[in-house]
Design a protein around this motif. Structure first.
Motif, PDB file in Angstrom:
ATOM      1  N   THR A 164      -1.728 -23.337  14.299  1.00  0.00           N
ATOM      2  CA  THR A 164      -0.632 -22.364  14.122  1.00  0.00           C
ATOM      3  C   THR A 164       0.735 -22.999  14.309  1.00  0.00           C
ATOM      4  O   THR A 164       1.740 -22.292  14.434  1.00  0.00           O
ATOM      5  N   LYS A 165       0.775 -24.318  14.352  1.00  0.00           N
ATOM      6  CA  LYS A 165       2.075 -24.968  14.563  1.00  0.00           C
ATOM      7  C   LYS A 165       3.026 -24.670  13.412  1.00  0.00           C
ATOM      8  O   LYS A 165       4.231 -24.496  13.607  1.00  0.00           O
ATOM      9  N   LEU A 166       2.476 -24.649  12.200  1.00  0.00           N
ATOM     10  CA  LEU A 166       3.305 -24.341  11.037  1.00  0.00           C
ATOM     11  C   LEU A 166       3.297 -22.855  10.701  1.00  0.00           C
ATOM     12  O   LEU A 166       3.755 -22.469   9.631  1.00  0.00           O
ATOM     13  N   GLY A 167       2.731 -22.026  11.594  1.00  0.00           N
ATOM     14  CA  GLY A 167       2.722 -20.595  11.370  1.00  0.00           C
ATOM     15  C   GLY A 167       1.312 -20.067  11.209  1.00  0.00           C
ATOM     16  O   GLY A 167       0.346 -20.807  11.011  1.00  0.00           O
ATOM     17  N   SER A 168       1.194 -18.750  11.292  1.00  0.00           N
ATOM     18  CA  SER A 168      -0.094 -18.090  11.179  1.00  0.00           C
ATOM     19  C   SER A 168      -0.418 -17.852   9.715  1.00  0.00           C
ATOM     20  O   SER A 168       0.470 -17.592   8.901  1.00  0.00           O
ATOM     21  N   VAL A 169      -1.747 -17.888   9.405  1.00  0.00           N
ATOM     22  CA  VAL A 169      -2.237 -17.621   8.064  1.00  0.00           C
ATOM     23  C   VAL A 169      -3.139 -16.398   8.124  1.00  0.00           C
ATOM     24  O   VAL A 169      -4.059 -16.336   8.965  1.00  0.00           O
ATOM     25  N   LEU A 170      -2.898 -15.428   7.266  1.00  0.00           N
ATOM     26  CA  LEU A 170      -3.667 -14.189   7.209  1.00  0.00           C
ATOM     27  C   LEU A 170      -4.146 -13.969   5.786  1.00  0.00           C
ATOM     28  O   LEU A 170      -3.494 -14.392   4.831  1.00  0.00           O
ATOM     29  N   VAL A 171      -5.313 -13.260   5.683  1.00  0.00           N
ATOM     30  CA  VAL A 171      -5.869 -12.930   4.374  1.00  0.00           C
ATOM     31  C   VAL A 171      -6.063 -11.422   4.327  1.00  0.00           C
ATOM     32  O   VAL A 171      -6.656 -10.836   5.250  1.00  0.00           O
ATOM     33  N   MET A 172      -5.559 -10.765   3.266  1.00  0.00           N
ATOM     34  CA  MET A 172      -5.685  -9.317   3.090  1.00  0.00           C
ATOM     35  C   MET A 172      -6.523  -9.046   1.852  1.00  0.00           C
ATOM     36  O   MET A 172      -6.457  -9.771   0.860  1.00  0.00           O
ATOM     37  N   ASP A 173      -7.303  -7.967   1.928  1.00  0.00           N
ATOM     38  CA  ASP A 173      -8.053  -7.558   0.741  1.00  0.00           C
ATOM     39  C   ASP A 173      -7.170  -6.717  -0.160  1.00  0.00           C
ATOM     40  O   ASP A 173      -5.956  -6.574   0.079  1.00  0.00           O
ATOM     41  N   GLU A 174      -7.760  -6.156  -1.215  1.00  0.00           N
ATOM     42  CA  GLU A 174      -6.981  -5.394  -2.186  1.00  0.00           C
ATOM     43  C   GLU A 174      -6.343  -4.151  -1.577  1.00  0.00           C
ATOM     44  O   GLU A 174      -5.310  -3.678  -2.034  1.00  0.00           O
ATOM     45  N   ALA A 175      -7.006  -3.594  -0.533  1.00  0.00           N
ATOM     46  CA  ALA A 175      -6.453  -2.407   0.145  1.00  0.00           C
ATOM     47  C   ALA A 175      -5.431  -2.787   1.195  1.00  0.00           C
ATOM     48  O   ALA A 175      -4.957  -1.918   1.930  1.00  0.00           O
ATOM     49  N   GLN A 176      -5.057  -4.087   1.241  1.00  0.00           N
ATOM     50  CA  GLN A 176      -4.054  -4.614   2.157  1.00  0.00           C
ATOM     51  C   GLN A 176      -4.466  -4.444   3.631  1.00  0.00           C
ATOM     52  O   GLN A 176      -3.644  -4.142   4.494  1.00  0.00           O
ATOM     53  N   TYR A 177      -5.766  -4.627   3.887  1.00  0.00           N
ATOM     54  CA  TYR A 177      -6.261  -4.753   5.253  1.00  0.00           C
ATOM     55  C   TYR A 177      -6.425  -6.241   5.564  1.00  0.00           C
ATOM     56  O   TYR A 177      -6.994  -7.002   4.763  1.00  0.00           O
ATOM     57  N   VAL A 178      -5.977  -6.650   6.748  1.00  0.00           N
ATOM     58  CA  VAL A 178      -6.130  -8.038   7.178  1.00  0.00           C
ATOM     59  C   VAL A 178      -7.538  -8.203   7.716  1.00  0.00           C
ATOM     60  O   VAL A 178      -7.903  -7.594   8.727  1.00  0.00           O
ATOM     61  N   PHE A 179      -8.351  -9.008   7.048  1.00  0.00           N
ATOM     62  CA  PHE A 179      -9.746  -9.185   7.469  1.00  0.00           C
ATOM     63  C   PHE A 179     -10.027 -10.592   7.978  1.00  0.00           C
ATOM     64  O   PHE A 179     -11.096 -10.839   8.546  1.00  0.00           O
ATOM     65  N   ALA A 180      -9.093 -11.526   7.758  1.00  0.00           N
ATOM     66  CA  ALA A 180      -9.311 -12.892   8.233  1.00  0.00           C
ATOM     67  C   ALA A 180      -7.968 -13.515   8.552  1.00  0.00           C
ATOM     68  O   ALA A 180      -6.926 -13.095   8.041  1.00  0.00           O
ATOM     69  N   GLY A 181      -8.014 -14.559   9.419  1.00  0.00           N
ATOM     70  CA  GLY A 181      -6.788 -15.256   9.774  1.00  0.00           C
ATOM     71  C   GLY A 181      -6.885 -15.884  11.144  1.00  0.00           C
ATOM     72  O   GLY A 181      -7.856 -15.689  11.875  1.00  0.00           O
ATOM     73  N   ASN A 182      -5.854 -16.634  11.508  1.00  0.00           N
ATOM     74  CA  ASN A 182      -5.846 -17.309  12.810  1.00  0.00           C
ATOM     75  C   ASN A 182      -4.913 -16.614  13.800  1.00  0.00           C
ATOM     76  O   ASN A 182      -4.474 -17.223  14.768  1.00  0.00           O
ATOM     77  N   GLU A 183      -4.553 -15.365  13.514  1.00  0.00           N
ATOM     78  CA  GLU A 183      -3.796 -14.553  14.479  1.00  0.00           C
ATOM     79  C   GLU A 183      -4.626 -13.303  14.771  1.00  0.00           C
ATOM     80  O   GLU A 183      -4.719 -12.382  13.949  1.00  0.00           O
ATOM     81  N   GLY A 184      -5.287 -13.315  15.952  1.00  0.00           N
ATOM     82  CA  GLY A 184      -6.241 -12.254  16.271  1.00  0.00           C
ATOM     83  C   GLY A 184      -5.614 -10.876  16.326  1.00  0.00           C
ATOM     84  O   GLY A 184      -6.276  -9.883  16.006  1.00  0.00           O
ATOM     85  N   ALA A 185      -4.346 -10.782  16.728  1.00  0.00           N
ATOM     86  CA  ALA A 185      -3.723  -9.457  16.875  1.00  0.00           C
ATOM     87  C   ALA A 185      -3.568  -8.737  15.554  1.00  0.00           C
ATOM     88  O   ALA A 185      -3.442  -7.516  15.514  1.00  0.00           O
ATOM     89  N   ALA A 186      -3.564  -9.468  14.455  1.00  0.00           N
ATOM     90  CA  ALA A 186      -3.336  -8.833  13.152  1.00  0.00           C
ATOM     91  C   ALA A 186      -4.628  -8.459  12.456  1.00  0.00           C
ATOM     92  O   ALA A 186      -4.605  -7.715  11.468  1.00  0.00           O
ATOM     93  N   LEU A 187      -5.792  -8.937  12.922  1.00  0.00           N
ATOM     94  CA  LEU A 187      -7.054  -8.684  12.229  1.00  0.00           C
ATOM     95  C   LEU A 187      -7.431  -7.216  12.304  1.00  0.00           C
ATOM     96  O   LEU A 187      -7.283  -6.570  13.355  1.00  0.00           O
ATOM     97  N   GLY A 188      -7.911  -6.684  11.204  1.00  0.00           N
ATOM     98  CA  GLY A 188      -8.355  -5.296  11.141  1.00  0.00           C
ATOM     99  C   GLY A 188      -7.239  -4.293  10.926  1.00  0.00           C
ATOM    100  O   GLY A 188      -7.505  -3.089  10.868  1.00  0.00           O
ATOM    101  N   LYS A 189      -5.991  -4.737  10.786  1.00  0.00           N
ATOM    102  CA  LYS A 189      -4.861  -3.821  10.604  1.00  0.00           C
ATOM    103  C   LYS A 189      -4.404  -3.838   9.141  1.00  0.00           C
ATOM    104  O   LYS A 189      -4.607  -4.817   8.429  1.00  0.00           O
ATOM    105  N   ARG A 190      -3.806  -2.713   8.796  1.00  0.00           N
ATOM    106  CA  ARG A 190      -3.173  -2.672   7.476  1.00  0.00           C
ATOM    107  C   ARG A 190      -1.875  -3.480   7.501  1.00  0.00           C
ATOM    108  O   ARG A 190      -1.263  -3.671   8.547  1.00  0.00           O
ATOM    109  N   PHE A 191      -1.452  -3.912   6.326  1.00  0.00           N
ATOM    110  CA  PHE A 191      -0.236  -4.733   6.236  1.00  0.00           C
ATOM    111  C   PHE A 191       1.001  -3.971   6.722  1.00  0.00           C
ATOM    112  O   PHE A 191       1.853  -4.534   7.397  1.00  0.00           O
ATOM    113  N   ASP A 192       1.097  -2.667   6.376  1.00  0.00           N
ATOM    114  CA  ASP A 192       2.286  -1.908   6.789  1.00  0.00           C
ATOM    115  C   ASP A 192       2.297  -1.585   8.272  1.00  0.00           C
ATOM    116  O   ASP A 192       3.284  -1.065   8.791  1.00  0.00           O
ATOM    117  N   GLU A 193       1.162  -1.860   8.991  1.00  0.00           N
ATOM    118  CA  GLU A 193       1.146  -1.654  10.445  1.00  0.00           C
ATOM    119  C   GLU A 193       1.610  -2.890  11.200  1.00  0.00           C
ATOM    120  O   GLU A 193       1.855  -2.827  12.404  1.00  0.00           O
TER     121      GLU A 193
END
Length: 752
Positions: free
Chosen positions: A196-225
């Motif tokens: 995460t030195k160069l920043g966090s990476v997140l992956v969202m599905d078509e419904a804009q839910y974060v389902f993968a990434g190296n920032e645990g706090a964002a997993l399982g949330k919608r992008f607008d949350e």
């Protein structure tokens, strides 16, 4: 009195310091902001490359799984199993075992942990890693969200895995089975990495839910949350970047949208952290600038003192001068010296201006006197030598310039003096001093004596024509005026300059024939005095007749012909004006013959003659006669004729209305009114638009209809009263106009 302090020295030091420090400050600020911007750009580009690499790795895995699923679902064993039902006998057990063996081979061919499930919607069974399972009605209903999805193959997010769902058959509206292949999310997170030195990476599905990434706090949330996604929308673009506030921290978000499955890959970098990295560059730049400023200060002080020494010496000399003893104290040394030099220059300029002014006035007076009075030849030569004018001209000529007209320009008569001054300046610039005397303005003319040492008079005349064209072009370009230029005869004795001046003015009067913007040489335009001239009497008489008859069309056609005929004849300018004076007198007499008092049309008759003599060209003369003389006369006669026509028509209508039941004809009306029938026909048709006979017939028919509905008169009586030869003629004419007989007209009226 000495200055309290060397103020100019301090200003010189401050200026040198500013000159040395300002570029350093600008360069330092530019370097800092450029370096900061470059760092952010590099981080953004690195994040884009990182996202592209992550996207490529994940999609490579997904495409491999997708390809394996297609191979598996197209096996004959899978297709045959879905068409039938699995039984608990030996053949059913063998089929399940074969399906499980194919699944194990499929999973062993992948590089990641993966689970596979084959579902039969018709047979209501499923085969997975754990074996064969029967599906209840609720289990089958749980698959409806996949069955009803319009896509035949898609990825679906689960809490702990990503699932590839494929319908069997692929393009059927009612699939008989499903193939579900699941990849654990930790396998996708391994591809993303935990760095995460160069920043966090997140992956969202078509419904804009974060389902993968190296920032645990964002997993399982919608992008607008997310803190940085509240007011942003990830559009279906290739890639992008925006800045947002995540709590008290500012972050930069880079994103890429996959065209394969619509997943969005995000990289979130703290801008504040980047700025803290940039502070080291800022501190280094600041210390470097301070060092340069210190060096600039020392150099400015030492250099300024050295440059100031000769200035101080010059100031002390000027300050100790006797005439500066009472001088007031000034701000600095240069201001004092500037005041002293300015005083000297002003005194010198005053003397020069006085000398030049007197010299120019003397030159102008000499030129005026040269053109207007006789001077002895010896006096002329003495004055020319005194003013430094050339004396060796072999050919001379007087040039006179006049403005043709102000019509159609932005100037008016009150601007004439200013325009003549401008015209005089143009001549002064275009004609070299060695080829002229001082140009002057005399009345409404600009006059110049020109001269050259030409061997041939024809060459000198060519020079005059070229010069005239240049002057006309310059005046038209800058003043937008039309001018004419007159030249005297070429002469070689300056004693006859007065006569040449008169010839130049006389040449200008022949614009009456040649028109505006003319170049006139007196020896070319002035005809022989013995040449006879003819006056167009016939055209004049036709014009006067048209005026008396108020025939505007005829008069406007004949006037240009008459004036053109006068101008076409070879004559002196005096003869032109005599012909135009005669025409004006004849037109005034024509007005009197028509019963019009000229004093009612024009303010004063003598003003017309004054205006005529002020005209310079045939076009101006034609416009004068048309607008000033002829137009008011024609308007007056036309108004009088209209009133007369209206009176005649009203009288004829009155005769028709009172005598329609008599043998009334146009000839009877003409005898009563003492006019010719042809004249009455013309007047009545012009005023009413119909002939006399038609108007009488219409009025009689009007009275016939009135008698038919208001009286008990017989039709024969009405026909006789209206002077029809027979009742049949009356009935025939009535039917032609009304479409029915008189009897039918009466019957129809009373039946309404």
């Amino acid at each position: 009195m000495k200055l309290r302090a060397p103020t100019f020295l301090s200003k010189l030091i401050w200026f040198s310091l500013l000159l040395g420090t300002f570029p350093v400050i600008v360069l330092g600020a530019y370097s800092y902001y450029t370096a900061s911007g470059t760092l952010q750009t590099k981080v953004y580009e690195s994040n884009q490359q990182r996202l592209l690499q992550t996207e490529s790795q994940i999609e490579q895995l997904l495409r491999l799984v997708d390809y394996s699923a297609i191979q598996y679902m197209n096996q004959p064993l899978v297709i045959a199993s879905l068409r039938g039902s699995l039984t608990s006998d030996a053949s059913g057990v063998d089929t399940v075992q074969d399906l499980l063996n194919s699944m194990s081979k499929l999973q062993s061919s992948q590089l990641v942990a993966m689970s596979t499930e084959l579902v039969s919607l018709t047979g209501k069974w499923s085969v997975s890693d754990v074996g064969l399972s029967a599906l209840s009605a609720s289990d089958v209903k749980g698959y409806d969200k996949w069955v009803n999805d319009p896509r035949t193959s898609f990825w679906s997010a689960a809490p702990s895995a990503m699932q590839l769902v494929k319908k069997i058959p692929s393009y059927s509206a009612h699939p008989t089975g499903l193939l579900v292949m699941s990849i654990p999310l930790y396998e996708i997170n391994k591809l993303i990495g935990s760095e995460t030195k160069l920043g966090s990476v997140l992956v969202m599905d078509e419904a804009q839910y974060v389902f993968a990434g190296n920032e645990g706090a964002a997993l399982g949330k919608r992008f607008d949350e997310l803190p940085f996604g509240g007011k942003q929308t990830i559009a279906a673009e290739d890639h992008g970047f925006y800045k947002a506030n995540a709590g008290k921290e500012r972050v930069g978000v880079s994103y890429r949208v996959s065209p394969y499955n619509g997943w969005a890959y995000l990289s979130v970098v703290s801008i504040d952290e980047l700025n803290r990295e940039s502070q080291n560059i800022g501190w280094f730049t600041l210390f470097l600038c301070l060092g340069i400023l210190a060096v600039a200060l020392i150099i400015s002080y030492l250099g300024s003192k050295k440059m100031y020494r000769p200035i101080r010496s010059l100031y002390d000399v000027m300050r100790n001068a006797p005439e500066a003893a009472d001088a007031a104290e000034t701000g600095n040394e240069f201001e004092f010296m500037n005041e002293r030099f300015r005083g000297l220059l002003q005194s010198e300029n005053r003397l020069l201006q006085e000398m030049q002014g007197h010299s120019r006035q003397m030159k102008e007076y000499f030129v005026f006197k040269l053109f207007q009075s006789d001077m002895a030849k010896s006096e002329i030569q003495d004055r020319l030598a005194m003013f430094g004018h050339p004396l060796g001209w072999s050919h001379m000529c007087v040039m006179a310039i006049q403005i043709d007209t102000f019509a159609g320009t932005r100037f008016e008569e009150q601007d004439r003096d200013l325009l003549m001054f401008a015209l005089n300046n143009i001549v002064s610039e275009l004609v070299a001093e060695e080829c002229r005397l001082l140009p002057v303005v005399m009345g409404d003319s600009q006059v110049t004596l020109l001269g050259r040492s030409e061997s041939d008079a024809q060459l000198f005349k060519s020079y005059l024509d070229t010069l005239a064209q240049d002057i006309m072009g310059m005046v038209n370009r800058y003043l937008e005026l039309k001018i004419s230029i007159g030249f005297s005869r070429v002469f070689d004795d300056i004693k006859i300059i007065r006569e040449a001046y008169r010839e130049a003015l006389t040449a200008l009067k022949y614009r009456m024939k040649l028109g505006e913007e003319s170049i006139l040489h007196i020896d070319e335009v002035q005809p022989e005095q013995s040449v006879p001239h003819h006056y167009p009497d016939a055209l004049e008489q036709q014009l006067l007749d048209a005026l008396k008859l108020a025939d505007r069309e005829q008069a406007e056609r004949l006037l240009p012909q008459l004036i053109a005929a006068i101008a076409a004849d070879e004559r002196t300018h005096e003869a032109y004006f005599m012909s135009f004076v005669r025409l004006l007198l004849q037109m005034l007499q024509a007005a009197k013959d028509a019963g019009v008092n000229p004093n009612r049309l024009y303010a004063a008759e003598q003003d017309l003659f004054i205006q005529l003599f002020d005209l310079k060209t045939v076009g101006q003369v034609e416009l004068f006669f048309q607008q000033t003389v002829m137009s008011p006369l024609l308007e007056h006669l036309e108004q009088r004729r209209v009133k007369q026509y209206q009176s005649i028509s009203s009288e004829i209508i009155r005769m028709i209305e009172t005598g329609f039941d008599t043998d009334l004809t146009l000839e009877v009306c003409a005898r009563r009114m003492n006019y010719s029938p042809n004249y009455l026909t013309k007047v009545f048709r012009k005023e009413t638009g119909v002939n006399f006979s038609d108007y009488l017939s219409e009025y009689r028919m009007k009275m016939a209809k009135k008698w038919l509905v208001e009286t008990n008169m017989k039709i024969s009586e009405i026909a006789e009263k209206l002077k029809y030869n027979t009742p049949a003629n009356f009935i025939r004419y009535f039917r032609k106009l009304e479409g029915c007989t008189p009897g039918q007209y009466r019957e129809n009226y009373f039946n309404k």
